[in-house]
Motif scaffolding. Structure first.
Motif: not given
Length: 434
Positions: A147-148, A257-258, A260-262, A264, A266-267
């Protein structure tokens, strides 16, 4: 959602404030008969006598957008930023009163100590995860990296290759391998880490360090001992990399990346986007900074960028070679004081729920962000603290559209007056973002 934001009367009230302020100032530039609102007030003229004259750059800026941006920050960080900035001024005044030869140097080394302590603290706190990252990169199990942004092995190899290439490039420029390695390690693993986290996690709108890697070297030996080849190379390096940075590539990567996390996303899908954005930014900025000076005249443009910062370190190191320099007599002492104060704040924040000071505040107390925006930070805190205390999260959320409107309105006016000045060859109003 988006519809409620655009229909918010509070949001449009904030936009109206910014449009009124910069609309009036923009018209004043075209027709001086129109009154203008003063957005910056130099405070140094009020502190001319010793020991008060040790304040350094001390200006009161008013910016609706900055106030709006800082409203979004945590209350304890806001309090820390403005109060520790003023605390740094008090220290400089006291040092001047006791005859310190350069009070500004004292707080510079104090913030350097804070930087180093913060990085050490982060490494210690994340040591278990970092160990897992290294094991994964070496193919011995460790943390999962699907997930990185990229596999840990690729990231570690890329970091090492880039560091070696940068050292080789600095060496080709004339710098010794030892100094090149020291400069890059301090820059990448100390300065960049703190500045990137101050923006990505602390929410600051821009970054700039308060010291250079060479300042740490000067705690032990005078600058001229490095010799002309090293100092000539440093004159380029300090101006380009380690001194005056309003933004870092690393910050954009963290923010992306933050987001992207919020949302959904993929990083790893961002890797190509980051690569393309970096290439486009490099090419477009190179073209703009070559075209503008030749067509507009660099001597008529922003003095600090075009005929200030680019020669500052040649003058400084040239003087050091000719006349010599004195090592700051209390540099190591203030460095250790900064580290100890930051460590104490971190411990107090960990164990005392009521502790009001964030350790990041001391590291940033002499940054350009605080020097320019200490007053908007103070205004945001004055508004947000009572709202949070007496109205709670409900009141904070209700007031937020107004401050978002301040941001939206000021930035829209900046674009508007830029286009007007380009088309009609007029002067755009000054925005409080030096």
């Amino acid at each position: 959602g988006g519809e409620s934001f655009w229909r918010s009367k509070l949001m449009w009230s904030g936009v109206g404030v910014s449009v009124f302020v910069f609309g009036l100032n923009g018209l004043h530039e075209i027709w001086p008969v129109v009154p203008a609102l003063r957005l910056q007030t130099p405070l140094n003229p009020f502190f001319l006598q010793k020991p008060w004259n040790a304040c350094g750059y001390f200006v009161l800026f008013v910016s609706p957008a900055a106030t709006g941006l800082f409203y979004l920050l945590p209350t304890d960080l806001l309090f820390s930023l403005w109060s520790l900035f003023l605390f740094s001024l008090v220290q400089q005044i006291v040092a001047n009163a006791f005859g310190h030869p350069d009070p500004l140097v004292a707080t510079r080394y104090e913030t350097a100590g804070a930087y180093v302590l913060l990085v050490g603290y982060w490494i210690w706190a994340g040591r278990a995860h970092l160990r897992q990252v290294v094991l994964r990169a070496l193919g011995r199990g460790g943390a999962q990296d699907q997930t990185e942004l990229m596999p840990y092995r690729l990231a570690l190899i890329g970091l090492l290759v880039c560091l070696v290439a940068a050292v080789a490039w600095f060496h080709a420029l004339g710098m010794s391998v030892g100094l090149a390695t020291f400069t890059l390690l301090v820059y990448v693993f100390v300065e960049c880490l703190v500045m990137a986290r101050s923006t990505a996690e602390g929410g600051l709108p821009m970054t700039e360090g308060s010291f250079r890697p060479n300042d740490l070297f000067m705690m032990w030996r005078p600058t001229e001992s490095l010799g002309p080849r090293n100092l000539t190379a440093l004159a380029f390096i300090d101006a380009l990399f380690t001194r005056d940075l309003r933004g870092l590539t690393l910050t954009g990567f963290l923010d992306g990346q933050r987001l992207a996390d919020g949302t959904g996303v993929r990083r790893r899908s961002l890797l190509a986007v980051f690569g393309l954005a970096t290439v486009v930014a490099l090419l477009s900025s190179a073209v703009v900074h070559l075209w503008l000076p030749y067509h507009r005249g660099a001597v008529q443009m922003y003095s600090y960028v075009y005929w200030g910062n680019n020669v500052q370190f040649f003058r400084e190191y040239g003087t050091a070679l000719i006349q010599g320099t004195k090592q700051p007599p209390t540099a190591l002492t203030f460095f250790l004081v900064g580290a100890l104060l930051t460590w104490g704040m971190a411990l107090a924040r960990l164990h005392l729920f009521w502790w009001p000071l964030h350790p990041l505040g001391l590291a940033l107390s002499r940054s350009w962000t605080c020097m320019v925006f200490w007053f908007p930070i103070f205004l945001a805190w004055v508004v947000k603290w009572p709202l949070a205390r007496y109205g709670g999260m409900t009141m904070l959320r209700k007031a937020r559209p107004f401050f978002l409107g301040l941001i939206f309105g000021e930035f829209c006016m900046a674009v508007f007056w830029t286009l007007i000045s380009m088309v009609f060859n007029t002067t755009a109003p000054t925005f409080p973002w030096p």
